[in-house]
Design an enzyme around this catalytic site. Structure first.
Site, short mmCIF file in Angstrom:
data_model
loop_
_atom_site.label_atom_id
_atom_site.label_comp_id
_atom_site.label_asym_id
_atom_site.label_seq_id
_atom_site.Cartn_x
_atom_site.Cartn_y
_atom_site.Cartn_z
CD GLU A 138 0.67 9.57 7.93
OE1 GLU A 138 1.68 10.27 7.96
OE2 GLU A 138 -0.42 9.97 7.49
C1 LIG Z 1 -6.98 3.62 0.46
C2 LIG Z 1 -5.84 4.59 0.37
C3 LIG Z 1 -5.95 5.82 1.00
C4 LIG Z 1 -4.92 6.75 0.89
N1 LIG Z 1 -5.07 8.00 1.44
C5 LIG Z 1 -4.14 8.95 1.17
C6 LIG Z 1 -4.37 10.32 1.55
O1 LIG Z 1 -5.38 10.64 2.17
N2 LIG Z 1 -3.44 11.24 1.21
C7 LIG Z 1 -2.30 10.91 0.52
O2 LIG Z 1 -1.51 11.79 0.24
N3 LIG Z 1 -2.06 9.63 0.16
C8 LIG Z 1 -2.95 8.65 0.46
N4 LIG Z 1 -2.73 7.36 0.06
C9 LIG Z 1 -1.50 7.03 -0.63
C10 LIG Z 1 -0.52 6.23 0.23
O3 LIG Z 1 0.05 7.04 1.21
C11 LIG Z 1 0.50 5.62 -0.73
O4 LIG Z 1 -0.17 4.60 -1.45
C12 LIG Z 1 1.71 5.06 0.00
O5 LIG Z 1 2.49 6.09 0.54
C13 LIG Z 1 2.59 4.21 -0.92
O6 LIG Z 1 2.86 4.86 -2.12
P1 LIG Z 1 2.62 4.09 -3.51
O7 LIG Z 1 1.26 3.55 -3.49
O8 LIG Z 1 3.00 4.99 -4.60
O9 LIG Z 1 3.60 2.88 -3.42
P2 LIG Z 1 5.15 2.91 -3.81
O10 LIG Z 1 5.80 4.06 -3.17
O11 LIG Z 1 5.31 2.72 -5.27
O12 LIG Z 1 5.66 1.60 -3.06
C14 LIG Z 1 5.49 0.28 -3.60
C15 LIG Z 1 6.34 -0.67 -2.77
O13 LIG Z 1 7.72 -0.32 -2.89
C16 LIG Z 1 8.29 -0.06 -1.62
N5 LIG Z 1 9.23 1.06 -1.75
C17 LIG Z 1 9.04 2.23 -2.40
N6 LIG Z 1 10.13 2.99 -2.30
C18 LIG Z 1 11.02 2.31 -1.57
C19 LIG Z 1 12.36 2.56 -1.12
N7 LIG Z 1 12.97 3.70 -1.38
N8 LIG Z 1 12.97 1.61 -0.39
C20 LIG Z 1 12.36 0.46 -0.09
N9 LIG Z 1 11.10 0.17 -0.48
C21 LIG Z 1 10.45 1.08 -1.21
C22 LIG Z 1 7.13 0.27 -0.70
O14 LIG Z 1 7.43 0.01 0.66
C23 LIG Z 1 6.04 -0.61 -1.27
O15 LIG Z 1 6.13 -1.88 -0.72
C24 LIG Z 1 -3.75 6.41 0.18
C25 LIG Z 1 -3.63 5.16 -0.43
C26 LIG Z 1 -4.67 4.27 -0.36
C27 LIG Z 1 -4.54 2.94 -1.08
#
Ligand SMILES: Cc1cc2nc3c(=O)[nH]c(=O)nc-3n(C[C@H](O)[C@H](O)[C@H](O)COP(=O)(O)OP(=O)(O)OC[C@H]3O[C@@H](n4cnc5c(N)ncnc54)[C@H](O)[C@@H]3O)c2cc1C
Length: 613
Positions: A441
């Protein structure tokens, strides 16, 4: 391990501090009484403690998995979900139009707090089904509402919220799943990952609410549209029909939330996957934004719930675990060993947890109350006032509460010593389950950028100035308080520091160094959270002080010894007395972290950008 809910403090917040009964003046809630709210919360507690909590240990051990191309959920989850839906718990805040109970969000958030930590992985199934059904109910066409809402809210069908793709996590604008127009509907192709409860066979049908890009739409978030895609097409008579080529391709192995099936999903891989649009093409992100405040508040409440559960485990353990003598007896080999709750460092850890839980609970319940008022008042000026507060504080509810909850649960684990690191005492599962709150989220980093880059800057800083004004009035009104004068002074000074740091970061941004404010966005979120939560906990302490003085007077207690005795023996006197001590601790020990952050911001240190990684 026993699951305990902070019912006394939930009641204090809802019925003594906020006065949730005021909401009955609004047309939407006119049929509810305080007794109704209390009855619902008490039933929720019984269900959480007796039915959900016993599933945590077994489903943490044997969680959801992927076998022979199918998602397999633990039997305990299936059975508990059935009972949960039978009890109508999935529909507490949903509109009565679709078979919901129409409870205020403020009370519904109380049920979220009560349920979540009992088994966070389990809670996700119903939480996301309600959230997606409510979204369809608020934004979908009449056809979508009629087809889906009631079936989902009564638990016949399940829902999932689907945004994330391998290349599109925080960067939602990178979503590639495509939607091709086909008459009045669309055909989807693409892949999603990390979808909580994205596929399983516990319900007759699985309904995805997902973001995708209509062919030819502009790049970025502006080209995203929102769709409903069922796993099985729905026949005209409402029965479930043919497979719609929406299927799980795997289930993640995670560090926590093992009961939850976190699925990767393929759309239209081996046949057409049909979807229906919500709203207009390219409006997807605006619609999601409207509902985001609510979802983010829910995740904040999740953190409070987990931290509260861990605190109670730590408190019980600290009373039971005998280890070491009192420091006064350090030189006496015959001195008895004492429960660790006697040791100052353990007391500090326990009180830090209690302070974090109660301050963030005050924040979350107050913001939920403002959201209810904003959504249902007929007074435009009042609505805008509440919307502004909700907008500004939502990233704090989500980002700060979940980060502080994780820190708090670390302290609970530390109180358990080596036993905390083992699975037996139940604190480690809470720590593992809580980490996700800082990630999904919108990660903490994304919340921090939302706070500093959007919310604080909104309407030329108007939302921020308004909130700072509320804090200033609060400090001024209470500056001569008989018990908390020093603490109001500390809040006033920290508020001034927050303003000064906001100006420093704003000036840096405006003079061209845009990386500098972003480098400090997360520390700034903590600073803001410490100040805001000091306000919420002091506001609670003010009321507790009043009530405690009334109790002393009613019981005819005047001297210190008599007061101490009453506090030790009278349940309410102890609660109010401890509330005041908790507020003092937060303001004296957590709030001053503001100055460390301010010093860093003033340092002009650019090493994160200068270093060669
Ligand atoms: C158990 C679990 C349940 C989930 N459930 C759902 C669900 O029901 N529906 C759904 O759609 N998604 C779901 N997700 C996905 C979740 O919302 C994402 O994992 C989350 O939004 C982060 O995206 P990412 O994992 O690609 O990390 P990334 O976006 O790659 O981020 C990695 C790191 O980089 C930082 N970062 C990235 N971009 C920037 C920026 N522009 N500026 C500064 N920092 C940045 C982030 O803060 C983080 O620390 C779930 C994930 C998990 C692990």
């Amino acid at each position: 391990m026993a699951y305990r809910v902070d019912m006394r403090d939930i009641h204090f917040n809802l019925f003594e501090k906020i006065g949730v009964e005021d909401l009955s003046q609004l047309e939407a809630y006119k049929d509810f009484s305080v007794d109704d709210y209390k009855m619902i919360l008490n039933e929720a507690e019984k269900f959480a403690v007796n039915v959900i909590a016993p599933t945590l240990a077994p489903t943490d051990k044997d969680g959801a998995r992927f076998e022979k191309g199918e998602v397999v959920v633990p039997e305990e989850v299936r059975e508990t979900l059935r009972k949960f839906n039978e009890g109508g718990w999935g529909a507490v805040s949903a509109s009565p139009e679709f078979g919901g109970q129409g409870l205020p969000s403020t009370v519904a958030i109380g049920t979220v707090e009560i349920f979540v930590a009992a088994n966070t992985g389990f809670s996700g199934y119903q939480g996301l089904t309600s959230a997606t059904a409510n979204l369809i109910g608020e934004e979908g066409s009449d056809f979508l509402k009629e087809t889906y809402c009631e079936k989902m809210l009564t638990g016949v069908w399940a829902g999932a919220m689907v945004l994330t793709e391998a290349q599109a996590g925080s960067a939602v604008g990178e979503i590639k799943t495509s939607a091709k127009r086909d008459g009045d509907t669309y055909l989807l192709t693409g892949n999603k990952i990390f979808i909580s409860g994205g596929d399983h066979d516990m319900n007759e049908n699985m309904i995805h609410v997902l973001l995708a890009r209509v062919e030819g739409a502009p790049p970025g978030v502006k080209g995203l549209s929102l769709f409903v895609a069922p796993k099985y097409l729905v026949n005209n008579d409402g029965s479930v029909g043919a497979f719609n080529h929406l299927k799980a391709t795997g289930v993640e192995e995670k560090m926590g939330m093992h009961a939850s099936a976190t699925c990767s999903i393929a759309y239209g891989e081996d046949g057409p996957c049909r979807a229906w649009i919500i709203g207009e093409e390219n409006q997807g992100i605006q619609i999601m934004f409207k509902l985001m405040n609510h979802a983010r508040l829910g995740v904040g409440a999740q953190g409070v719930s987990q931290a509260a559960a861990a605190y109670h485990l730590a408190l019980d353990y600290a009373h039971e675990r005998v280890q070491g003598t009192r420091i006064e007896d350090a030189r006496n080999p015959a001195a008895p060993s004492v429960p660790i709750v006697e040791h100052p460092d353990v007391r500090r850890m326990l009180l830090a947890q209690k302070a974090i839980v109660e301050a963030t609970r005050g924040l979350i319940y107050s913001v939920s109350y403002w959201l209810d008022r904003a959504n249902h008042t007929t007074d435009d000026e009042e609505r805008q006032r509440y919307i502004d507060l909700v907008e500004l504080l939502t990233p704090i509810c989500k980002g700060y509460s979940t980060e502080m909850a994780f820190h708090s649960i670390c302290l609970a684990l530390q109180v358990h010593g080596g036993y905390g690191y083992c699975e037996e005492y139940g604190v480690s599962v809470l720590l593992r389950d809580a980490k996700i709150g800082t990630i999904y989220e919108g990660t903490t980093g994304i919340q921090a950028m939302d706070l500093l880059g959007r919310k604080v800057a909104m309407r030329k800083g108007g939302l921020f100035q308004n909130f700072v004004g509320i804090l200033g009035d609060f400090v001024e009104r209470n500056s001569g308080h008989p018990a908390l004068e020093k603490h109001f002074k500390l809040l006033g000074e920290a508020k001034d520091q927050l303003v000064a740091t906001t100006i420093t970061l704003g000036t840096k941004g405006m003079t061209g160094d845009i990386n500098y404010p972003l480098q400090y966005a997360t520390p700034y979120l903590f600073m803001f959270g410490h100040v805001a939560c000091s306000y919420f906990i002091l506001d609670q302490a003010l009321l507790a002080h009043e009530k405690l003085q009334t109790l002393y007077a009613d019981k005819g207690v005047q001297d210190d010894a008599g007061k101490r005795k009453l506090v030790q023996e009278h349940v309410d006197a102890k609660f109010y007395y401890n509330k005041i001590e908790t507020a003092k601790f937060f303001v004296a020990n957590i709030l001053p972290e503001v100055y460390g952050i301010a010093k860093s911001v003033e340092s002009d240190d650019k090493s994160p950008m200068d270093i060669v990684f």
